[in-house]
Design a protein around this motif. Structure first.
Motif, short mmCIF file in Angstrom:
data_model
loop_
_atom_site.label_atom_id
_atom_site.label_comp_id
_atom_site.label_asym_id
_atom_site.label_seq_id
_atom_site.Cartn_x
_atom_site.Cartn_y
_atom_site.Cartn_z
N TYR A 197 0.81 -1.05 0.01
CA TYR A 197 -0.27 -0.04 -0.18
C TYR A 197 0.91 1.30 0.11
CZ TYR A 197 -3.70 -3.07 1.84
OH TYR A 197 -4.47 -4.12 1.96
N VAL A 253 3.77 2.19 -1.01
CA VAL A 253 5.19 1.91 -0.43
C VAL A 253 6.31 2.80 -1.17
CG1 VAL A 253 7.10 0.32 -0.15
CG2 VAL A 253 4.46 -0.57 0.39
N LYS A 283 7.91 4.62 4.05
CA LYS A 283 6.40 4.85 4.11
C LYS A 283 5.69 3.75 3.56
CE LYS A 283 6.30 9.27 2.44
NZ LYS A 283 5.59 10.24 1.56
N GLN A 295 2.61 0.50 3.86
CA GLN A 295 2.37 -0.87 4.37
C GLN A 295 2.77 -1.96 3.49
OE1 GLN A 295 -1.28 -1.54 6.12
NE2 GLN A 295 -0.78 -0.61 8.17
N LEU A 327 1.96 -6.13 3.27
CA LEU A 327 1.39 -7.11 3.94
C LEU A 327 1.85 -8.73 3.48
CD1 LEU A 327 -2.33 -6.56 4.78
CD2 LEU A 327 -0.65 -6.39 6.43
N ASN A 330 2.00 -7.46 8.81
CA ASN A 330 2.55 -6.34 8.35
C ASN A 330 4.06 -6.47 8.64
OD1 ASN A 330 3.14 -3.66 8.18
ND2 ASN A 330 1.61 -3.10 9.40
N SER A 336 6.45 -3.86 10.46
CA SER A 336 6.41 -3.46 11.79
C SER A 336 6.53 -4.85 12.44
CB SER A 336 5.14 -2.80 12.19
OG SER A 336 3.95 -3.46 11.80
#
Ligand SMILES: Nc1ncnc2c1ncn2[C@@H]1O[C@H](COP(=O)(O)OP(=O)(O)OP(=O)(O)O)[C@@H](O)[C@H]1O
Ligand SMILES: [Mg+2]
Length: 228
Positions: A5, A7, A56, A58, A60, A65, A68
């Motif tokens: 998303y 990225v 920056k 997300q 998956l 995720n 993180s």
């Protein structure tokens, strides 16, 4: 399986190696990732296995995720992913057998089981006669095939391959791609970064194209709507 998303990734402050990349790869699909040298292909693969983290956006992978993900959970993520690195990353001081079965050993597979699995994958890449050689005793193409054997030995749910046929002659390159197709047909999601336009054309799969870090094309082969 894989979702990006918006990225962004930059290694320094001057330029983005990936810029606002959003994509989604369904479980069980086979996708080519292409684009000129420096377009960001390897960077994208490194983000998936958390070898790099985005600045920056997300990412998956299997619902997790990865940006993180706690450091303690990274080994588990990587065990579910087979990776053929652009520079192979074979361990010089270990034999072909040891390189291929290294992960199996850490997972507690006994010697008999390791031998069985190693023989099976080395046969698939045509290297069963090189089991006891060291990487430096092998040609570039043979080393590449050892890296492929290592990536598939533990039946990964996701296979990432960075220029996996770069050092192979056309026949061997075809054989390796057929092997990837076979693995894909057994349910493994396959993402292959390559410059090889002929190969991309020959095999009708979805193609994602990067240009200077941006996703510029995402095309499905004609007549196929199921690989997204
Ligand atoms: N560790 C790094 N430190 C600084 N810059 C990097 C690093 N890795 C990659 N880059 C830069 O990021 C950009 C994308 O590199 P990347 O390796 O992802 O490209 P690629 O599409 O895989 O290229 P190739 O086809 O040559 O393998 C390039 O401009 C490169 O110089
Ligand atoms: Mg690369």
């Amino acid at each position: 399986m894989i979702r990006f998303y918006h990225v962004f990734k930059s290694y320094n402050r001057d330029a983005y190696s990936l810029s606002d990349v959003s994509l989604s790869v369904r479980p069980g699909s086979f996708v080519f990732l292409t684009g000129a040298s420096g377009a960001g292909k390897t960077t994208l693969l490194k983000l998936i296995i958390r070898e790099e983290v985005p600045n920056k956006g997300q990412i998956l992978v299997n619902g997790q995720n990865v940006a993180s993900l706690p450091v303690t959970k990274i080994p588990r993520l990587r065990r579910s992913i087979g990776v053929v690195f652009q520079d192979f990353k074979l361990i010089r001081t270990k034999t072909v057998f040891e390189n291929v079965t290294f992960v199996l050993k850490t997972l507690g597979f006994d010697l008999k089981e390791r031998r069985r699995k190693a023989f099976s994958v080395l046969k698939q890449v045509g290297l069963q006669h090189k089991t006891h050689c060291y990487p430096l005793q092998l040609s570039g193409g043979e080393q590449q095939r050892v890296a492929i054997a290592r990536a598939i030995v533990n039946d990964p749910v996701l296979l990432l391959a960075d220029e996996p046929t770069g050092n192979l002659d056309p026949d061997m390159a075809n054989e390796i791609m057929n092997l990837f197709s076979k693995i894909n047909m057994h349910g493994t999601t396959v993402l292959v970064a390559t410059h090889d336009r002929d190969m991309i054309q020959r095999m009708s799969h979805r193609v994602i194209t990067l240009h200077q870090g941006r996703l510029v094309h995402d095309t499905l082969p004609q007549g196929r709507l199921d690989s997204h």
